[in-house]
Motif scaffolding. Structure first.
Motif, short mmCIF file in Angstrom:
data_model
loop_
_atom_site.label_atom_id
_atom_site.label_comp_id
_atom_site.label_asym_id
_atom_site.label_seq_id
_atom_site.Cartn_x
_atom_site.Cartn_y
_atom_site.Cartn_z
N PRO A 124 6.81 -5.74 -1.17
CA PRO A 124 6.29 -7.01 -1.24
C PRO A 124 4.80 -6.77 -1.06
CG PRO A 124 7.76 -6.75 0.63
CD PRO A 124 8.02 -5.68 0.06
N GLN A 125 4.47 -5.82 -0.15
CA GLN A 125 3.05 -5.69 0.10
C GLN A 125 2.29 -4.33 -0.37
OE1 GLN A 125 1.20 -6.99 3.95
NE2 GLN A 125 1.74 -4.76 4.42
N SER A 126 1.29 -4.53 -0.93
CA SER A 126 0.70 -3.27 -1.40
C SER A 126 -0.20 -2.50 -0.28
CB SER A 126 -0.06 -3.39 -2.80
OG SER A 126 0.51 -3.69 -3.79
N VAL A 127 -0.47 -1.37 -0.39
CA VAL A 127 -1.60 -0.65 0.49
C VAL A 127 -2.49 0.02 -0.26
CG1 VAL A 127 -1.53 1.32 2.10
CG2 VAL A 127 0.40 -0.16 2.45
N ALA A 166 -19.02 5.29 -6.41
CA ALA A 166 -18.06 6.40 -5.94
C ALA A 166 -17.01 6.03 -5.47
CB ALA A 166 -18.84 7.42 -5.50
N LEU A 167 -16.93 4.42 -5.12
CA LEU A 167 -15.87 4.02 -4.02
C LEU A 167 -14.45 3.99 -5.12
CD1 LEU A 167 -14.91 2.63 -1.56
CD2 LEU A 167 -15.65 0.65 -2.40
N ARG A 168 -13.59 4.90 -4.71
CA ARG A 168 -12.18 5.06 -5.11
C ARG A 168 -11.17 4.26 -4.25
NH1 ARG A 168 -10.57 5.85 -10.05
NH2 ARG A 168 -8.74 6.98 -10.35
N PHE A 169 -10.38 3.70 -5.06
CA PHE A 169 -8.89 2.99 -4.45
C PHE A 169 -7.85 3.77 -4.95
CE2 PHE A 169 -12.19 0.07 -3.95
CZ PHE A 169 -12.09 -0.79 -2.74
N ILE A 170 -6.83 3.95 -4.16
CA ILE A 170 -5.54 4.38 -4.37
C ILE A 170 -4.63 3.35 -3.86
CG2 ILE A 170 -3.89 6.19 -4.20
CD1 ILE A 170 -6.12 7.28 -5.53
N VAL A 171 -3.98 2.82 -4.72
CA VAL A 171 -3.04 1.45 -4.42
C VAL A 171 -1.59 1.99 -4.52
CG1 VAL A 171 -2.46 -1.00 -4.75
CG2 VAL A 171 -4.80 -0.09 -5.09
N VAL A 172 -0.59 1.36 -3.65
CA VAL A 172 0.84 1.78 -3.53
C VAL A 172 1.47 0.51 -3.49
CG1 VAL A 172 2.67 3.15 -2.55
CG2 VAL A 172 0.59 4.19 -2.94
N GLY A 173 1.96 0.03 -4.55
CA GLY A 173 2.69 -1.13 -4.44
C GLY A 173 3.25 -1.62 -5.86
N GLN A 174 3.24 -3.02 -5.87
CA GLN A 174 3.62 -3.77 -7.34
C GLN A 174 2.39 -4.65 -7.42
OE1 GLN A 174 7.50 -4.96 -6.68
NE2 GLN A 174 8.25 -3.29 -8.09
N PRO A 175 1.12 -4.19 -7.38
CA PRO A 175 0.02 -5.19 -7.22
C PRO A 175 -0.19 -5.87 -8.47
CG PRO A 175 -0.76 -2.93 -7.70
CD PRO A 175 0.60 -2.90 -7.36
N GLU A 176 -0.41 -7.25 -8.50
CA GLU A 176 -0.78 -8.10 -9.73
C GLU A 176 -2.21 -8.02 -9.89
OE1 GLU A 176 0.87 -12.02 -9.09
OE2 GLU A 176 2.80 -11.02 -8.44
N GLY A 177 -2.38 -7.95 -11.22
CA GLY A 177 -3.96 -7.97 -11.56
C GLY A 177 -4.73 -6.65 -11.54
N LEU A 178 -4.09 -5.66 -11.16
CA LEU A 178 -4.65 -4.39 -11.34
C LEU A 178 -4.15 -3.34 -12.39
CD1 LEU A 178 -4.85 -3.59 -7.57
CD2 LEU A 178 -7.01 -4.32 -8.98
#
Length: 432
Positions: free
Chosen positions: A256-259, A420-432
């Motif tokens: 339920p929460q993305s990191v 150069a700002l890189r994001f790695i997201v783990v979860g079920q993000p909405e809108g990404l």
């Protein structure tokens, strides 16, 4: 009673104020260098050893060997099996601990003056003659495997692993130091012996001590403790140049929460601008609830319980990174705010009031670190590994105070890279 005295030593033996510490740089008759702070008010000694290289020295195909090896150092040594080793340490109230990181293997010991010889003998066996008994190897292997499998279902660990792989690639930093299920299952006793002989060597060791011991006594102790280590070991890995492009990568995971872990190239610890960068980051993301990111992402918008950033100058690569967690339907907004604040920091730096408060916090908190022999010994060995001089404990706050608003603005413009700002997201993000 011995345990009570040891506890007192750990809590109160830092009676010597940080600004008044007399740091002695000594060399044993056998050529081992160390830093020492004598404190004879309590019969207690803290000893710290660091072996440079750590898990980054794992051989190809043997990832996790150093981690497993270090986990076995107190699982039997010399004539003592695992239970006998623990009982021997408890009998003399000695505390021996071992840890591993990407760049170091750490050995910590705290013992009473009256049982110093017995404690050093026990410590010596653990670093010179670990047994690697089959039953101990399999027990610790199962513990490591359990941790690896747990990490496979932890969004934070998944994000950190993916981030490291993208930033570091095939360098040892690019994979977890614990190894994989496959690599750890494939490790043999011979692999552990090879890791021990390649990592724990005299050319890689840094030493510090604090407490009830003289320079002469420490020199003799170190020769007895370390003289039978191999002289040289495995070569250190190559340095890395970090290059990234701005963007967001999503790893789907049912939660339920993305990191999100984010960042780009950072600044080396020996860079003349490191202090300015350090103060800047306290203002931006390293100052807890007073930091700008916490104010913008949490306090103003309620998008997270916590967000932070920090400088990570490893031995072979430096990063400027951070972390945030948010509900799946809000993580996209949190990332947008972070991106905007990253760009604002690069363009404008910090305010005079932010700089003043960061300096007050940093200079006021620093003396509190020296609250016992154990933290003093740890600080001293860390200073050595960072190639700092003994007078750093006296000049550090002056270096913080010397940082100007112009320094921070210049460093922010150079170090902070929105492009150069890189994001790695783990979860079920909405809108990404």
């Amino acid at each position: 009673m011995k345990r009570f005295i040891l506890a007192l030593g750990m809590i109160f033996a830092g009676a010597t104020a940080q600004a008044e510490m007399d740091i002695q740089v000594i060399e044993s008759p056998g050529g081992i260098k160390a830093w020492l702070v004598e404190e004879h008010s309590i019969p207690f000694v803290a000893l710290e050893l660091r072996f440079q290289g750590g898990a980054s020295l794992d051989l190809v195909g043997k990832r996790g060997a150093t981690n497993l090896m270090v986990g076995l150092l107190n699982e039997g040594a010399g004539d003592l099996d695992a239970r006998g080793f623990v009982e021997a340490a408890e009998e003399i109230a000695a505390q021996l601990s071992y840890d591993v990181g990407d760049d170091t293997v750490s050995v910590s010991a705290q013992f009473l003056t009256e049982t110093r010889d017995a404690a050093v003998a026990l410590l010596r066996d653990s670093i010179i003659a670990p047994r690697f008994d089959e039953d101990a190897v399999e027990r610790v292997r199962l513990q490591v495997l359990s941790g690896i499998r747990s990490s496979e279902n932890d969004p934070d660990d998944i994000a950190q692993e993916a981030f490291a792989h993208e930033f570091y690639g095939d360098h040892p930093y690019g994979t977890p130091l614990e190894g994989t299920v496959e690599s750890v299952n494939g490790l043999t006793r011979d692999d552990l012996i090879a890791a021990h002989q390649g990592v724990m060597t005299r050319d890689k060791v840094y030493v510090s001590a604090a407490g009830d011991i003289t320079a002469e006594e420490l020199g003799a102790l170190l020769d007895d403790l370390l003289q039978d280590l191999p002289e040289t070991g495995l070569p250190l890995p190559a340095d890395l140049k970090i290059e990234t492009e701005a963007g967001v990568s999503v790893i789907p995971f049912d939660t339920p929460q993305s990191v999100a872990v984010f960042g780009h190239a950072g600044i080396e610890r020996d860079d003349p601008d490191f202090f300015a960068a350090y103060v800047m980051n306290v203002v931006f993301g390293g100052g807890g609830f007073e930091a700008r990111l916490m104010n913008e992402v949490r306090e103003k918008r309620g998008l997270t319980y916590g967000v932070s950033s920090y400088l990570l100058p490893k031995d072979h690569a430096a990063l400027y990174i951070g972390r945030v967690a948010s509900a799946n339907d809000r993580i996209a907004q949190a990332i947008e705010v972070i991106q905007a604040e990253w760009a604002k920091l690069a363009a404008e730096g910090v305010t005079e009031d932010e700089l003043r408060r960061a300096k007050t916090y940093l200079t006021g908190a620093y003396p509190l670190r020296f609250d016992g022999n154990r933290p003093i010994a740890r600080i001293l060995v860390g200073m050595q590994m960072d190639d700092l001089s003994p007078d750093y404990v006296k000049t550090r706050n002056a270096n913080i105070e010397a940082v100007t608003l112009e320094d921070v603005k210049r460093v922010a413009a150079d170090l902070v890279q929105p492009e150069a700002l890189r994001f790695i997201v783990v979860g079920q993000p909405e809108g990404l």
